[in-house]
Design a protein around this motif. Structure first.
Motif, PDB file in Angstrom:
ATOM      1  N   GLU A 101       7.221   0.722  -8.184  1.00  0.00           N
ATOM      2  CA  GLU A 101       6.868   1.122  -6.823  1.00  0.00           C
ATOM      3  C   GLU A 101       6.634   2.624  -6.728  1.00  0.00           C
ATOM      4  O   GLU A 101       5.723   3.074  -6.013  1.00  0.00           O
ATOM      5  CB  GLU A 101       7.968   0.690  -5.863  1.00  0.00           C
ATOM      6  CG  GLU A 101       8.054  -0.819  -5.685  1.00  0.00           C
ATOM      7  CD  GLU A 101       9.270  -1.249  -4.880  1.00  0.00           C
ATOM      8  OE1 GLU A 101      10.079  -0.362  -4.507  1.00  0.00           O
ATOM      9  OE2 GLU A 101       9.423  -2.465  -4.628  1.00  0.00           O
ATOM     10  N   LEU A 130       3.191   3.373  -8.113  1.00  0.00           N
ATOM     11  CA  LEU A 130       2.130   2.984  -7.184  1.00  0.00           C
ATOM     12  C   LEU A 130       2.052   3.939  -5.998  1.00  0.00           C
ATOM     13  O   LEU A 130       0.963   4.206  -5.476  1.00  0.00           O
ATOM     14  CB  LEU A 130       2.368   1.547  -6.699  1.00  0.00           C
ATOM     15  CG  LEU A 130       2.252   0.460  -7.773  1.00  0.00           C
ATOM     16  CD1 LEU A 130       2.602  -0.910  -7.184  1.00  0.00           C
ATOM     17  CD2 LEU A 130       0.860   0.426  -8.381  1.00  0.00           C
ATOM     18  N   GLU A 131       3.190   4.462  -5.578  1.00  0.00           N
ATOM     19  CA  GLU A 131       3.196   5.442  -4.489  1.00  0.00           C
ATOM     20  C   GLU A 131       2.497   6.721  -4.922  1.00  0.00           C
ATOM     21  O   GLU A 131       1.695   7.301  -4.167  1.00  0.00           O
ATOM     22  CB  GLU A 131       4.632   5.744  -4.057  1.00  0.00           C
ATOM     23  CG  GLU A 131       4.721   6.723  -2.891  1.00  0.00           C
ATOM     24  CD  GLU A 131       6.151   7.008  -2.468  1.00  0.00           C
ATOM     25  OE1 GLU A 131       6.333   7.839  -1.564  1.00  0.00           O
ATOM     26  OE2 GLU A 131       7.073   6.407  -3.046  1.00  0.00           O
ATOM     27  N   SER A 147      -1.234   6.097  -5.036  1.00  0.00           N
ATOM     28  CA  SER A 147      -1.815   6.105  -3.695  1.00  0.00           C
ATOM     29  C   SER A 147      -1.971   7.519  -3.160  1.00  0.00           C
ATOM     30  O   SER A 147      -3.003   7.871  -2.561  1.00  0.00           O
ATOM     31  CB  SER A 147      -0.929   5.276  -2.754  1.00  0.00           C
ATOM     32  OG  SER A 147      -1.406   5.330  -1.425  1.00  0.00           O
ATOM     33  N   ASN A 148      -0.976   8.357  -3.376  1.00  0.00           N
ATOM     34  CA  ASN A 148      -1.025   9.743  -2.887  1.00  0.00           C
ATOM     35  C   ASN A 148      -2.148  10.530  -3.551  1.00  0.00           C
ATOM     36  O   ASN A 148      -2.857  11.298  -2.898  1.00  0.00           O
ATOM     37  CB  ASN A 148       0.313  10.436  -3.129  1.00  0.00           C
ATOM     38  CG  ASN A 148       1.405   9.932  -2.212  1.00  0.00           C
ATOM     39  OD1 ASN A 148       1.127   9.376  -1.149  1.00  0.00           O
ATOM     40  ND2 ASN A 148       2.656  10.106  -2.624  1.00  0.00           N
ATOM     41  N   CYS A 191      -4.852   9.279  -4.918  1.00  0.00           N
ATOM     42  CA  CYS A 191      -6.129   8.728  -4.456  1.00  0.00           C
ATOM     43  C   CYS A 191      -6.551   9.320  -3.113  1.00  0.00           C
ATOM     44  O   CYS A 191      -7.750   9.482  -2.842  1.00  0.00           O
ATOM     45  CB  CYS A 191      -6.035   7.204  -4.339  1.00  0.00           C
ATOM     46  SG  CYS A 191      -5.984   6.324  -5.917  1.00  0.00           S
ATOM     47  N   LYS A 192      -5.565   9.652  -2.277  1.00  0.00           N
ATOM     48  CA  LYS A 192      -5.865  10.219  -0.961  1.00  0.00           C
ATOM     49  C   LYS A 192      -6.155  11.708  -1.011  1.00  0.00           C
ATOM     50  O   LYS A 192      -6.615  12.284  -0.017  1.00  0.00           O
ATOM     51  CB  LYS A 192      -4.679   9.974  -0.019  1.00  0.00           C
ATOM     52  CG  LYS A 192      -4.429   8.504   0.287  1.00  0.00           C
ATOM     53  CD  LYS A 192      -3.133   8.330   1.072  1.00  0.00           C
ATOM     54  CE  LYS A 192      -2.819   6.859   1.289  1.00  0.00           C
ATOM     55  NZ  LYS A 192      -1.499   6.665   1.961  1.00  0.00           N
ATOM     56  N   HIS A 220     -11.956   8.441  -8.325  1.00  0.00           N
ATOM     57  CA  HIS A 220     -12.594   7.324  -7.624  1.00  0.00           C
ATOM     58  C   HIS A 220     -13.784   6.777  -8.412  1.00  0.00           C
ATOM     59  O   HIS A 220     -14.541   7.529  -9.019  1.00  0.00           O
ATOM     60  CB  HIS A 220     -13.049   7.756  -6.230  1.00  0.00           C
ATOM     61  CG  HIS A 220     -11.914   7.937  -5.274  1.00  0.00           C
ATOM     62  ND1 HIS A 220     -11.571   7.004  -4.323  1.00  0.00           N
ATOM     63  CD2 HIS A 220     -11.017   8.949  -5.142  1.00  0.00           C
ATOM     64  CE1 HIS A 220     -10.523   7.433  -3.642  1.00  0.00           C
ATOM     65  NE2 HIS A 220     -10.164   8.618  -4.120  1.00  0.00           N
ATOM     66  N   CYS A 249      -8.224   3.429  -7.496  1.00  0.00           N
ATOM     67  CA  CYS A 249      -8.184   3.895  -6.103  1.00  0.00           C
ATOM     68  C   CYS A 249      -8.890   2.924  -5.168  1.00  0.00           C
ATOM     69  O   CYS A 249      -8.727   3.007  -3.942  1.00  0.00           O
ATOM     70  CB  CYS A 249      -8.819   5.281  -5.990  1.00  0.00           C
ATOM     71  SG  CYS A 249      -7.805   6.605  -6.690  1.00  0.00           S
ATOM     72  N   GLU A 250      -9.676   2.011  -5.726  1.00  0.00           N
ATOM     73  CA  GLU A 250     -10.392   1.022  -4.915  1.00  0.00           C
ATOM     74  C   GLU A 250      -9.748  -0.365  -4.985  1.00  0.00           C
ATOM     75  O   GLU A 250      -9.828  -1.135  -4.026  1.00  0.00           O
ATOM     76  CB  GLU A 250     -11.852   0.921  -5.385  1.00  0.00           C
ATOM     77  CG  GLU A 250     -12.741   2.079  -4.960  1.00  0.00           C
ATOM     78  CD  GLU A 250     -12.346   3.416  -5.591  1.00  0.00           C
ATOM     79  OE1 GLU A 250     -12.358   4.446  -4.886  1.00  0.00           O
ATOM     80  OE2 GLU A 250     -12.013   3.439  -6.803  1.00  0.00           O
ATOM     81  N   HIS A 273      -6.257  -2.487  -5.321  1.00  0.00           N
ATOM     82  CA  HIS A 273      -4.821  -2.303  -5.109  1.00  0.00           C
ATOM     83  C   HIS A 273      -4.041  -3.101  -6.160  1.00  0.00           C
ATOM     84  O   HIS A 273      -3.778  -4.297  -5.989  1.00  0.00           O
ATOM     85  CB  HIS A 273      -4.430  -2.727  -3.692  1.00  0.00           C
ATOM     86  CG  HIS A 273      -5.101  -1.921  -2.624  1.00  0.00           C
ATOM     87  ND1 HIS A 273      -4.812  -0.592  -2.407  1.00  0.00           N
ATOM     88  CD2 HIS A 273      -6.071  -2.251  -1.736  1.00  0.00           C
ATOM     89  CE1 HIS A 273      -5.565  -0.128  -1.419  1.00  0.00           C
ATOM     90  NE2 HIS A 273      -6.342  -1.112  -1.002  1.00  0.00           N
TER      91      HIS A 273
END
Length: 382
Positions: free
Chosen positions: A103, A106-107, A110-111, A113-114, A123, A299-300, A302
Protein backbone atom coordinates in the motif's frame (compact mmCIF):
# COMPACT_ATOMS: atom_id res chain seq x y z
CA UNK A 1 40.68 -16.66 36.78
CA UNK A 2 42.03 -19.45 39.14
CA UNK A 3 44.82 -17.07 40.09
CA UNK A 4 42.30 -14.31 40.95
CA UNK A 5 40.29 -16.71 43.11
CA UNK A 6 43.31 -18.01 44.94
CA UNK A 7 44.42 -14.46 45.68
CA UNK A 8 40.99 -13.58 47.07
CA UNK A 9 40.87 -16.75 49.20
CA UNK A 10 44.40 -16.12 50.49
CA UNK A 11 43.44 -12.62 51.45
CA UNK A 12 40.71 -13.91 53.79
CA UNK A 13 42.73 -16.89 55.00
CA UNK A 14 45.82 -15.28 56.48
CA UNK A 15 47.27 -11.99 57.65
CA UNK A 16 49.44 -10.25 55.07
CA UNK A 17 52.05 -7.58 55.43
CA UNK A 18 51.31 -4.11 54.00
CA UNK A 19 53.55 -4.73 50.95
CA UNK A 20 51.99 -8.13 50.24
CA UNK A 21 48.47 -6.73 50.57
CA UNK A 22 49.20 -3.99 48.05
CA UNK A 23 50.60 -6.59 45.66
CA UNK A 24 47.49 -8.78 46.00
CA UNK A 25 45.06 -5.87 45.61
CA UNK A 26 46.81 -4.84 42.41
CA UNK A 27 46.34 -8.37 41.10
CA UNK A 28 42.67 -8.30 42.05
CA UNK A 29 42.19 -4.95 40.29
CA UNK A 30 43.90 -6.23 37.16
CA UNK A 31 41.65 -9.29 37.10
CA UNK A 32 38.61 -7.05 37.45
CA UNK A 33 39.66 -4.94 34.46
CA UNK A 34 40.19 -8.07 32.37
CA UNK A 35 36.67 -9.25 33.25
CA UNK A 36 35.16 -5.90 32.28
CA UNK A 37 37.00 -5.85 28.93
CA UNK A 38 35.91 -9.39 28.11
CA UNK A 39 32.27 -8.55 28.90
CA UNK A 40 32.42 -5.43 26.69
CA UNK A 41 33.97 -7.31 23.76
CA UNK A 42 31.43 -10.13 23.97
CA UNK A 43 28.56 -7.62 23.97
CA UNK A 44 29.99 -5.79 20.94
CA UNK A 45 30.40 -9.00 18.98
CA UNK A 46 26.87 -10.05 19.88
CA UNK A 47 25.47 -6.71 18.67
CA UNK A 48 27.25 -6.95 15.31
CA UNK A 49 25.97 -10.45 14.67
CA UNK A 50 22.36 -9.47 15.38
CA UNK A 51 22.62 -6.29 13.27
CA UNK A 52 24.01 -8.15 10.25
CA UNK A 53 21.28 -10.78 10.45
CA UNK A 54 18.47 -8.33 10.99
CA UNK A 55 19.47 -6.27 7.95
CA UNK A 56 19.21 -9.09 5.44
CA UNK A 57 15.96 -9.17 3.51
CA UNK A 58 16.81 -9.68 -0.14
CA UNK A 59 20.06 -7.81 0.44
CA UNK A 60 18.52 -4.79 2.15
CA UNK A 61 16.68 -3.66 5.25
CA UNK A 62 12.93 -3.81 4.70
CA UNK A 63 12.48 -0.48 6.47
CA UNK A 64 14.94 1.46 4.33
CA UNK A 65 13.76 4.92 3.39
CA UNK A 66 12.44 5.79 -0.05
CA UNK A 67 12.81 9.09 -1.85
CA UNK A 68 13.24 12.41 -0.08
CA UNK A 69 10.56 14.27 -2.01
CA UNK A 70 7.59 12.01 -1.40
CA UNK A 71 6.47 9.88 1.48
CA UNK A 72 9.18 7.28 2.04
CA UNK A 73 8.16 3.66 1.71
CA UNK A 74 9.58 0.51 3.27
CA UNK A 75 11.86 -1.78 1.23
CA UNK A 76 12.18 0.63 -1.69
CA UNK A 77 15.82 1.55 -1.12
CA UNK A 78 18.24 -1.18 -2.26
CA UNK A 79 21.05 0.36 -0.15
CA UNK A 80 21.14 -0.51 3.54
CA UNK A 81 20.63 2.42 5.94
CA UNK A 82 23.27 3.16 8.55
CA UNK A 83 21.88 1.91 11.88
CA UNK A 84 22.54 3.53 15.21
CA UNK A 85 24.04 1.29 17.92
CA UNK A 86 20.78 1.53 19.86
CA UNK A 87 18.69 0.16 16.99
CA UNK A 88 17.08 -3.22 17.65
CA UNK A 89 17.13 -5.96 14.96
CA UNK A 90 14.01 -5.91 12.81
CA UNK A 91 11.94 -9.02 12.23
CA UNK A 92 11.19 -10.06 8.66
CA UNK A 93 7.61 -8.91 7.99
CA UNK A 94 4.98 -11.60 7.54
CA UNK A 95 2.84 -11.96 4.43
CA UNK A 96 0.05 -10.14 6.30
CA UNK A 97 2.38 -7.28 7.28
CA UNK A 98 3.58 -7.01 3.67
CA UNK A 99 0.21 -5.60 2.64
CA UNK A 100 1.17 -2.31 4.30
CA UNK A 101 4.39 -2.28 2.27
CA UNK A 102 2.42 -2.77 -0.95
CA UNK A 103 0.00 0.00 0.00
CA UNK A 104 2.87 2.40 0.73
CA UNK A 105 4.39 1.68 -2.67
CA UNK A 106 1.08 2.34 -4.41
CA UNK A 107 0.64 5.58 -2.47
CA UNK A 108 4.08 6.74 -3.58
CA UNK A 109 3.27 5.75 -7.16
CA UNK A 110 0.06 7.76 -7.06
CA UNK A 111 1.80 10.83 -5.62
CA UNK A 112 4.53 10.81 -8.26
CA UNK A 113 1.97 10.33 -11.03
CA UNK A 114 0.24 13.51 -9.83
CA UNK A 115 3.49 15.49 -9.82
CA UNK A 116 3.54 17.51 -13.02
CA UNK A 117 7.33 17.93 -12.92
CA UNK A 118 7.74 14.22 -13.77
CA UNK A 119 4.96 13.94 -16.34
CA UNK A 120 7.26 13.46 -19.32
CA UNK A 121 8.95 10.43 -17.75
CA UNK A 122 6.06 8.84 -15.86
CA UNK A 123 3.01 8.91 -18.15
CA UNK A 124 2.30 6.71 -21.17
CA UNK A 125 -0.86 6.02 -23.11
CA UNK A 126 -2.48 2.59 -22.84
CA UNK A 127 -1.42 1.71 -26.37
CA UNK A 128 -1.20 -1.62 -28.16
CA UNK A 129 2.47 -1.68 -27.17
CA UNK A 130 1.42 -1.63 -23.48
CA UNK A 131 -1.42 -4.14 -23.97
CA UNK A 132 1.04 -6.50 -25.71
CA UNK A 133 3.07 -6.57 -22.49
CA UNK A 134 0.14 -7.69 -20.30
CA UNK A 135 -0.61 -11.40 -19.99
CA UNK A 136 -4.03 -12.72 -18.96
CA UNK A 137 -5.12 -15.51 -16.63
CA UNK A 138 -8.92 -15.52 -16.82
CA UNK A 139 -9.30 -18.54 -14.56
CA UNK A 140 -7.93 -16.63 -11.57
CA UNK A 141 -8.61 -13.08 -12.83
CA UNK A 142 -4.97 -11.98 -12.98
CA UNK A 143 -3.16 -9.55 -15.29
CA UNK A 144 0.65 -9.57 -15.31
CA UNK A 145 2.63 -6.83 -17.07
CA UNK A 146 5.97 -8.04 -18.38
CA UNK A 147 9.01 -5.93 -17.45
CA UNK A 148 12.05 -7.72 -18.91
CA UNK A 149 15.23 -8.29 -16.86
CA UNK A 150 13.48 -8.51 -13.48
CA UNK A 151 12.68 -12.21 -13.25
CA UNK A 152 9.69 -12.29 -15.61
CA UNK A 153 10.44 -15.81 -16.81
CA UNK A 154 9.45 -17.25 -13.43
CA UNK A 155 6.16 -15.35 -13.31
CA UNK A 156 5.34 -16.53 -16.81
CA UNK A 157 5.88 -20.10 -15.60
CA UNK A 158 3.44 -19.48 -12.75
CA UNK A 159 0.78 -18.23 -15.19
CA UNK A 160 1.40 -21.14 -17.59
CA UNK A 161 0.70 -23.57 -14.72
CA UNK A 162 -2.41 -21.63 -13.69
CA UNK A 163 -3.72 -21.79 -17.25
CA UNK A 164 -3.43 -25.59 -17.08
CA UNK A 165 -0.72 -26.22 -19.68
CA UNK A 166 1.64 -27.88 -17.15
CA UNK A 167 1.11 -29.24 -13.61
CA UNK A 168 4.22 -27.59 -12.07
CA UNK A 169 6.69 -24.87 -13.00
CA UNK A 170 9.57 -27.35 -12.91
CA UNK A 171 8.12 -29.29 -15.84
CA UNK A 172 7.95 -26.32 -18.24
CA UNK A 173 10.71 -26.38 -20.92
CA UNK A 174 12.75 -23.17 -20.92
CA UNK A 175 12.40 -22.69 -24.67
CA UNK A 176 8.59 -22.74 -24.34
CA UNK A 177 8.28 -19.93 -21.81
CA UNK A 178 8.96 -17.12 -24.30
CA UNK A 179 7.30 -18.83 -27.27
CA UNK A 180 4.08 -16.88 -27.21
CA UNK A 181 2.55 -19.01 -29.95
CA UNK A 182 2.80 -22.15 -27.81
CA UNK A 183 2.94 -21.20 -24.13
CA UNK A 184 -0.81 -20.65 -23.78
CA UNK A 185 -0.52 -17.12 -22.35
CA UNK A 186 -2.97 -14.76 -24.07
CA UNK A 187 -2.05 -11.10 -24.28
CA UNK A 188 -4.53 -8.43 -23.27
CA UNK A 189 -4.18 -6.88 -26.75
CA UNK A 190 -5.77 -9.98 -28.29
CA UNK A 191 -9.16 -9.20 -26.73
CA UNK A 192 -11.96 -6.89 -27.82
CA UNK A 193 -11.93 -3.33 -26.40
CA UNK A 194 -14.82 -3.97 -24.01
CA UNK A 195 -13.16 -7.16 -22.76
CA UNK A 196 -9.93 -5.27 -22.19
CA UNK A 197 -11.72 -2.58 -20.18
CA UNK A 198 -13.56 -5.19 -18.09
CA UNK A 199 -10.33 -6.93 -17.12
CA UNK A 200 -8.44 -3.72 -16.41
CA UNK A 201 -11.23 -2.66 -14.06
CA UNK A 202 -11.80 -5.95 -12.21
CA UNK A 203 -8.71 -8.20 -12.31
CA UNK A 204 -5.73 -8.29 -9.93
CA UNK A 205 -2.96 -6.44 -11.80
CA UNK A 206 0.74 -6.47 -10.94
CA UNK A 207 4.28 -6.13 -12.29
CA UNK A 208 7.82 -6.26 -10.91
CA UNK A 209 10.55 -3.60 -10.93
CA UNK A 210 14.21 -3.37 -9.91
CA UNK A 211 16.80 -0.60 -9.65
CA UNK A 212 16.64 1.02 -13.13
CA UNK A 213 20.41 1.20 -13.72
CA UNK A 214 21.00 -2.35 -12.54
CA UNK A 215 18.26 -3.50 -14.92
CA UNK A 216 20.07 -1.79 -17.83
CA UNK A 217 23.28 -3.61 -16.92
CA UNK A 218 21.38 -6.91 -16.92
CA UNK A 219 19.88 -6.14 -20.34
CA UNK A 220 23.28 -5.19 -21.77
CA UNK A 221 24.94 -8.36 -20.47
CA UNK A 222 22.16 -10.66 -21.64
CA UNK A 223 21.61 -9.25 -25.13
CA UNK A 224 25.01 -7.94 -26.15
CA UNK A 225 27.57 -9.92 -24.14
CA UNK A 226 26.03 -13.38 -23.72
CA UNK A 227 23.84 -12.87 -26.82
CA UNK A 228 21.72 -16.04 -27.00
CA UNK A 229 22.01 -17.89 -30.29
CA UNK A 230 18.25 -17.68 -30.84
CA UNK A 231 18.46 -13.84 -30.75
CA UNK A 232 21.31 -13.05 -33.21
CA UNK A 233 19.85 -9.69 -34.23
CA UNK A 234 21.08 -7.98 -31.05
CA UNK A 235 24.70 -8.65 -31.98
CA UNK A 236 24.46 -8.48 -35.76
CA UNK A 237 21.91 -5.69 -36.30
CA UNK A 238 21.29 -3.55 -33.23
CA UNK A 239 24.86 -3.42 -31.83
CA UNK A 240 26.50 -2.28 -35.13
CA UNK A 241 23.85 0.44 -35.56
CA UNK A 242 24.53 1.80 -32.06
CA UNK A 243 28.32 1.60 -32.52
CA UNK A 244 28.18 3.40 -35.85
CA UNK A 245 26.29 6.33 -34.35
CA UNK A 246 27.67 6.58 -30.81
CA UNK A 247 31.24 5.27 -30.73
CA UNK A 248 33.69 8.09 -31.34
CA UNK A 249 36.22 5.93 -33.19
CA UNK A 250 35.15 2.83 -35.09
CA UNK A 251 35.84 0.85 -38.24
CA UNK A 252 32.78 0.18 -40.41
CA UNK A 253 34.23 -3.14 -41.56
CA UNK A 254 34.49 -4.50 -38.02
CA UNK A 255 31.38 -3.28 -36.20
CA UNK A 256 29.84 -6.65 -35.29
CA UNK A 257 33.15 -8.24 -34.33
CA UNK A 258 34.23 -5.39 -32.05
CA UNK A 259 31.20 -5.81 -29.83
CA UNK A 260 29.04 -3.18 -28.17
CA UNK A 261 30.59 -1.36 -25.21
CA UNK A 262 28.47 -0.35 -22.23
CA UNK A 263 29.53 3.26 -22.87
CA UNK A 264 28.02 3.05 -26.39
CA UNK A 265 24.82 1.65 -24.88
CA UNK A 266 24.60 4.49 -22.32
CA UNK A 267 25.12 7.16 -25.00
CA UNK A 268 22.39 5.62 -27.15
CA UNK A 269 19.88 5.45 -24.27
CA UNK A 270 20.61 9.02 -23.14
CA UNK A 271 20.16 10.57 -26.60
CA UNK A 272 16.47 11.47 -26.59
CA UNK A 273 16.00 12.37 -30.26
CA UNK A 274 18.48 9.97 -31.83
CA UNK A 275 17.29 7.05 -29.72
CA UNK A 276 13.67 7.50 -30.77
CA UNK A 277 14.62 7.28 -34.44
CA UNK A 278 16.69 4.16 -33.82
CA UNK A 279 14.02 2.54 -31.65
CA UNK A 280 11.54 2.71 -34.54
CA UNK A 281 14.12 0.78 -36.54
CA UNK A 282 14.70 -1.77 -33.75
CA UNK A 283 10.99 -2.46 -33.18
CA UNK A 284 9.86 -4.41 -30.11
CA UNK A 285 13.37 -5.61 -29.32
CA UNK A 286 13.72 -2.42 -27.25
CA UNK A 287 11.39 -3.81 -24.54
CA UNK A 288 14.46 -4.97 -22.61
CA UNK A 289 15.54 -1.40 -21.84
CA UNK A 290 12.55 0.93 -22.28
CA UNK A 291 11.21 2.44 -19.06
CA UNK A 292 8.68 0.79 -16.76
CA UNK A 293 6.35 3.69 -17.51
CA UNK A 294 6.48 2.93 -21.24
CA UNK A 295 6.02 -0.81 -20.68
CA UNK A 296 3.13 -0.88 -18.18
CA UNK A 297 1.62 2.65 -18.04
CA UNK A 298 1.44 2.62 -14.20
CA UNK A 299 0.02 6.15 -14.03
CA UNK A 300 -2.89 5.20 -16.31
CA UNK A 301 -3.58 1.64 -15.12
CA UNK A 302 -4.40 1.22 -11.42
CA UNK A 303 -2.26 -1.76 -10.43
CA UNK A 304 -3.05 -3.87 -7.40
CA UNK A 305 0.61 -4.47 -6.49
CA UNK A 306 4.11 -3.55 -7.62
CA UNK A 307 6.75 -6.04 -6.55
CA UNK A 308 10.44 -5.24 -6.19
CA UNK A 309 13.15 -7.57 -7.45
CA UNK A 310 15.20 -6.74 -4.35
CA UNK A 311 12.46 -8.16 -2.09
CA UNK A 312 11.14 -10.79 -4.48
CA UNK A 313 10.78 -13.50 -1.85
CA UNK A 314 8.32 -11.44 0.21
CA UNK A 315 6.57 -10.00 -2.85
CA UNK A 316 6.06 -13.40 -4.50
CA UNK A 317 4.50 -14.80 -1.32
CA UNK A 318 2.23 -11.75 -0.99
CA UNK A 319 1.06 -11.83 -4.63
CA UNK A 320 0.34 -15.57 -4.54
CA UNK A 321 -1.74 -15.14 -1.37
CA UNK A 322 -3.48 -11.94 -2.51
CA UNK A 323 -4.62 -13.63 -5.73
CA UNK A 324 -5.69 -16.80 -3.92
CA UNK A 325 -3.33 -19.05 -5.87
CA UNK A 326 -0.84 -19.86 -3.10
CA UNK A 327 -2.27 -23.39 -2.80
CA UNK A 328 -2.44 -23.95 -6.55
CA UNK A 329 1.12 -23.10 -7.54
CA UNK A 330 4.51 -22.30 -5.99
CA UNK A 331 6.91 -19.61 -7.09
CA UNK A 332 10.21 -21.17 -8.28
CA UNK A 333 13.01 -21.28 -5.71
CA UNK A 334 15.05 -18.06 -5.53
CA UNK A 335 18.84 -18.68 -5.34
CA UNK A 336 20.39 -16.93 -2.30
CA UNK A 337 21.64 -13.42 -3.03
CA UNK A 338 20.49 -13.32 -6.66
CA UNK A 339 18.03 -10.46 -6.10
CA UNK A 340 20.36 -8.37 -3.94
CA UNK A 341 21.24 -4.90 -5.20
CA UNK A 342 24.94 -4.79 -6.16
CA UNK A 343 26.28 -1.25 -5.95
CA UNK A 344 29.85 -2.42 -6.65
CA UNK A 345 28.76 -3.89 -9.98
CA UNK A 346 26.96 -0.67 -10.90
CA UNK A 347 30.06 1.38 -10.08
CA UNK A 348 32.26 -0.92 -12.15
CA UNK A 349 30.06 -0.69 -15.23
CA UNK A 350 29.78 3.09 -15.05
CA UNK A 351 33.47 3.66 -14.31
CA UNK A 352 35.03 5.74 -17.09
CA UNK A 353 31.69 6.96 -18.46
CA UNK A 354 31.40 10.75 -18.48
CA UNK A 355 29.17 12.51 -15.97
CA UNK A 356 27.37 14.16 -18.87
CA UNK A 357 26.39 10.82 -20.38
CA UNK A 358 25.32 9.44 -16.98
CA UNK A 359 23.18 12.50 -16.28
CA UNK A 360 21.50 12.20 -19.66
CA UNK A 361 20.79 8.55 -18.92
CA UNK A 362 19.34 9.42 -15.51
CA UNK A 363 17.11 12.08 -17.10
CA UNK A 364 15.65 9.32 -19.28
CA UNK A 365 14.98 6.96 -16.33
CA UNK A 366 14.27 9.51 -13.60
CA UNK A 367 10.57 8.68 -13.71
CA UNK A 368 11.31 5.03 -12.90
CA UNK A 369 13.50 6.01 -9.95
CA UNK A 370 10.81 8.33 -8.58
CA UNK A 371 7.74 6.17 -9.23
CA UNK A 372 9.11 3.16 -7.37
CA UNK A 373 11.13 4.78 -4.60
CA UNK A 374 14.63 3.98 -5.83
CA UNK A 375 17.21 6.49 -4.59
CA UNK A 376 18.90 8.78 -7.07
CA UNK A 377 22.37 7.32 -7.88
CA UNK A 378 24.22 10.36 -6.54
CA UNK A 379 27.43 8.33 -6.29
CA UNK A 380 27.42 8.32 -10.11
CA UNK A 381 25.90 11.72 -10.83
CA UNK A 382 28.05 13.94 -8.58
Amino acid sequence: MPRCWSVARGFHGRRLTGEAMRHHWLLLGACGWVLLILMFVSKFIGFRAVDDYGGRVGGQSWTAQGTKVFKPIPISNPIQPVSKPSDQPLAVPTVTDWQSVVESRLELLSNVCKNSSFTNTTHAAISKFVLDRIFVCDKHKILFCQTPKVGNTQWKKVLIVLNGAFPTVEEIPENLVHDHEKNGLPRLSSLAPQEITLRLNTYFKFFIVRDPFERLISAFKDKFVKNPRFEPWYKHDIAPAIIRKYRKIHRDSDLAASGLHFEDFVRYLGDAEGRQRMDRQFGEHVIHWVTYAELCAPCEIHYSAVGHHETLEQDAAHILKATGIDHAVSYPAIPPGITRYNRTKVEQYFAGISRRDIRRLYARYEGDFQLFGYPSPDFLLN
